[in-house]
Design a protein around this motif. Structure first.
Motif, mmCIF file in Angstrom:
data_model
loop_
_atom_site.group_PDB
_atom_site.id
_atom_site.type_symbol
_atom_site.label_atom_id
_atom_site.label_comp_id
_atom_site.label_asym_id
_atom_site.label_seq_id
_atom_site.Cartn_x
_atom_site.Cartn_y
_atom_site.Cartn_z
ATOM 1 N N ARG A 1 1.660 5.105 0.210
ATOM 2 C CA ARG A 1 1.084 6.320 0.769
ATOM 3 C C ARG A 1 1.784 7.584 0.277
ATOM 4 O O ARG A 1 1.320 8.686 0.500
ATOM 5 N N SER A 2 2.935 7.383 -0.363
ATOM 6 C CA SER A 2 3.697 8.528 -0.878
ATOM 7 C C SER A 2 4.611 8.032 -1.990
ATOM 8 O O SER A 2 4.872 6.834 -2.114
ATOM 9 N N LEU B 1 -4.058 6.868 -1.353
ATOM 10 C CA LEU B 1 -3.439 5.537 -1.385
ATOM 11 C C LEU B 1 -3.483 4.930 -2.780
ATOM 12 O O LEU B 1 -4.498 5.003 -3.472
ATOM 13 N N ASP C 1 -8.149 8.681 0.052
ATOM 14 C CA ASP C 1 -7.190 8.504 1.147
ATOM 15 C C ASP C 1 -5.736 8.674 0.717
ATOM 16 O O ASP C 1 -4.821 8.380 1.484
ATOM 17 N N ASP D 1 7.374 5.729 -1.034
ATOM 18 C CA ASP D 1 7.084 4.300 -0.847
ATOM 19 C C ASP D 1 7.463 3.484 -2.076
ATOM 20 O O ASP D 1 7.722 2.286 -1.975
ATOM 21 N N THR E 1 0.876 -1.162 0.000
ATOM 22 C CA THR E 1 0.000 0.000 0.000
ATOM 23 C C THR E 1 0.914 1.211 0.000
ATOM 24 O O THR E 1 1.682 1.402 0.941
ATOM 25 N N PHE F 1 -0.800 10.574 -4.649
ATOM 26 C CA PHE F 1 -0.890 10.393 -3.206
ATOM 27 C C PHE F 1 -1.537 11.590 -2.510
ATOM 28 O O PHE F 1 -1.455 11.733 -1.309
ATOM 29 N N ARG G 1 -4.857 13.312 -1.321
ATOM 30 C CA ARG G 1 -6.218 12.900 -0.959
ATOM 31 C C ARG G 1 -7.297 13.572 -1.813
ATOM 32 O O ARG G 1 -8.402 13.058 -1.927
#
Length: 174
Positions: free
Chosen positions: A37-38, A88, A86, A41, A35, A79, A81
């Motif tokens: 998130r940025s 993601l 979210d 990642d 997953t 990433f 929102r």
């Protein structure tokens, strides 16, 4: 090669196109999942090579629509929102269950937009470029590869990416 050669060439078989025998196309395993998130990642996934190039390909491809193209122009935008639920993005690497440590890899990317999933299954073309072979548009898996839709392969992809949330009855509707 002459122009007449092009007319007589037949499209590749599914086995040739996917690079795996038919019996291996029926069961796929998730060998890596993340997953994200940025954008940072994506660096953790660098071991599989070219991960950020896959997501960049999806963003820049005119045949893909990962959210609103006016809002998502860079990896960082994926990433945010305001662009993706979210903030993601989900990634999974799939391989044949018969060869989970070796063999052909497929890469699945998924984001949610207003609760609706949009995903793409990619395969490498061998020249460092990527190709979309399946598009997930609001849980409808659409074959984008050559030839007829290989229901057994699409079912294997669904089972792998949905895991416990896969229902056989969903395929009966299509």
């Amino acid at each position: 090669m002459t122009s007449s050669d092009c007319l007589t060439m037949s499209p590749p078989t599914l086995t040739e196109y996917l690079g795996m025998p038919e019996e291996n196309q029926r069961e796929l395993a998730v060998v890596e999942s993340k997953t994200c998130r940025s954008a940072s990642d994506l660096a953790a996934l660098a071991g599989v090579g070219g991960i950020s190039s896959q997501l960049s390909f999806i963003i820049s491809s005119p045949s893909c629509c990962l959210g609103n193209p006016r809002d998502i122009k860079s990896l960082e935008d994926c990433f945010d929102r305001r662009n993706v639920d979210d903030g993601l993005v989900f990634y999974k690497m799939l391989r044949s269950s018969a060869q989970p440590d070796t063999g052909v890899s497929f890469y699945y990317w998924l984001g949610y937009f207003g609760g609706n999933p949009t995903g793409y299954l990619l395969k490498g073309r061998g020249d460092g470029q990527w190709e979309v072979i399946i598009e997930n548009c609001d849980t409808d898996f659409i074959w984008r590869g050559p030839g007829d839709k290989p229901k057994h392969f699409i079912k294997a992809v669904k089972k792998a990416v949905y895991g416990d949330k896969y229902y056989e009855d969903d395929d009966e509707k299509n």
